[in-house]
Scaffold this active site. Structure first.
Site, PDB file in Angstrom:
ATOM      1  N   ASP A   1       0.804  -1.269  -0.021  1.00 38.95           N
ATOM      2  CA  ASP A   1      -0.125  -0.054   0.000  1.00 38.95           C
ATOM      3  C   ASP A   1       1.049   1.323   0.251  1.00 38.95           C
ATOM      4  OD1 ASP A   1      -2.128   1.583   0.415  1.00 38.95           O
ATOM      5  OD2 ASP A   1      -2.079   1.428   2.735  1.00 38.95           O
TER       6      ASP A   1
ATOM      7  N   ASP B   1      -0.465   5.112   0.771  1.00 37.81           N
ATOM      8  CA  ASP B   1      -0.953   6.098   1.813  1.00 37.81           C
ATOM      9  C   ASP B   1      -0.756   5.410   3.153  1.00 37.81           C
ATOM     10  OD1 ASP B   1      -1.290   7.702  -0.531  1.00 37.81           O
ATOM     11  OD2 ASP B   1      -3.581   7.372  -0.254  1.00 37.81           O
TER      12      ASP B   1
ATOM     13  N   ASP C   1      -2.529  -0.777   5.767  1.00 32.79           N
ATOM     14  CA  ASP C   1      -2.933  -0.067   7.122  1.00 32.79           C
ATOM     15  C   ASP C   1      -4.321  -0.046   7.269  1.00 32.79           C
ATOM     16  OD1 ASP C   1      -2.935   1.939   5.365  1.00 32.79           O
ATOM     17  OD2 ASP C   1      -3.156   3.530   6.768  1.00 32.79           O
TER      18      ASP C   1
END
Lengths: 180, 180
Positions: A7, A9, A129
């Site tokens: 990922d 961001d 996240d």
């Protein structure tokens, strides 16, 4: 070679640092970690909608500490794909690609995926996240700690607090126990 | 609901019509279908590199005939994702998303994927005009006929010549034989 979906961001790009800095610039208020722990992003950062639409928001995001060095090492042992939710903010597409190419020149355009949902992504491993991405994923999952997920139980996902920890788990431990 | 990955260039967007028209504008030479049949894209269109980097190339591409009507019908019966190789040409990212949103407003940003390689895409069905994408794909595969693939044997892929044919295969036949 195993495939990994990484990922952007909150894992490579420190967008939360961006939100905190821009919130301070706009309001003079400094959002401290304790105050936003456990809050959803839009609760923690009430000006989020404005800030993500600000030109340069994604292109100027700082790096998560240690991400560059660790991903370089992981890249030598795994087929790394960067998979980033981006189509919600069309301007972010080109900014995100420029950011990736600048900070991670060893990640070629063939290894970049910009999507809305990650539900049709299949790799061996996913690092993210957000539970919504990890929960729907069938492979091995690493939950990268950020304030918004810090209070939650990681469930079946392995929680990691830093890129140093990820590099140790994915590279060093594998080298030490190659049959593992 | 089954998932489908639908390619953009050469399947929804008539980029070959764009190449032919721009080649004519640049050279006065009209590329006829017979002359380019079976040629790879860069052989058929020697000015391809220049044209794909021209601003507006992707945003102004015409639609493949019948695509809009057929995809609307398919969208009601399947979970449709548009999966387009785009990161080779970073400017194309925003242009492609704008083009999709204009012509296919029922395709939300959650259903768009812009990538380099399609090797980590997992859906039940893939529709594409390139063997490199279909051959590596594990699900059901449809080869959309374009001059560059017209002379090749489709192998395990089902060759389709139009969106009308696709809608018939994916919707009408399924309705007629729901157990099929």
């Amino acid at each position: 070679m195993k495939t990994i979906a990484v990922d952007m961001d909150g894992v490579l790009a420190d967008v939360y640092r961006q939100f905190i800095d821009m919130h301070f610039q706009d309001t003079g208020e400094h959002l401290v970690a304790e105050a936003i722990r456990g809050l959803k992003e839009r609760e923690a950062f009430p000006l989020l909608e404005k800030h993500v639409h600000t030109p340069g928001f994604f292109e100027n995001a700082p790096l998560i500490p240690g991400a560059k060095e660790a991903l370089q090492v992981i890249h030598e042992r795994y087929k790394v794909f960067i998979v980033s939710a981006a189509t919600e903010f069309p301007r972010s597409l080109q900014e995100k690609q420029a950011w990736l190419s600048r900070h991670f020149p060893f990640i070629s355009w063939q290894r970049m995926v910009f999507c809305g949902s990650k539900e049709i992504i299949r790799t061996d491993i996913m690092i993210d996240d957000h539970f919504k991405n990890l929960d729907a994923f069938e492979g091995e999952t690493y939950l990268f700690t950020q304030p918004h997920n810090e209070n939650a139980s990681p469930g079946r996902h392995l929680r990691v607090g830093s890129w140093q920890e990820l590099a140790r788990l994915l590279v060093t431990d594998v080298k030490a126990h190659p049959e593992g």
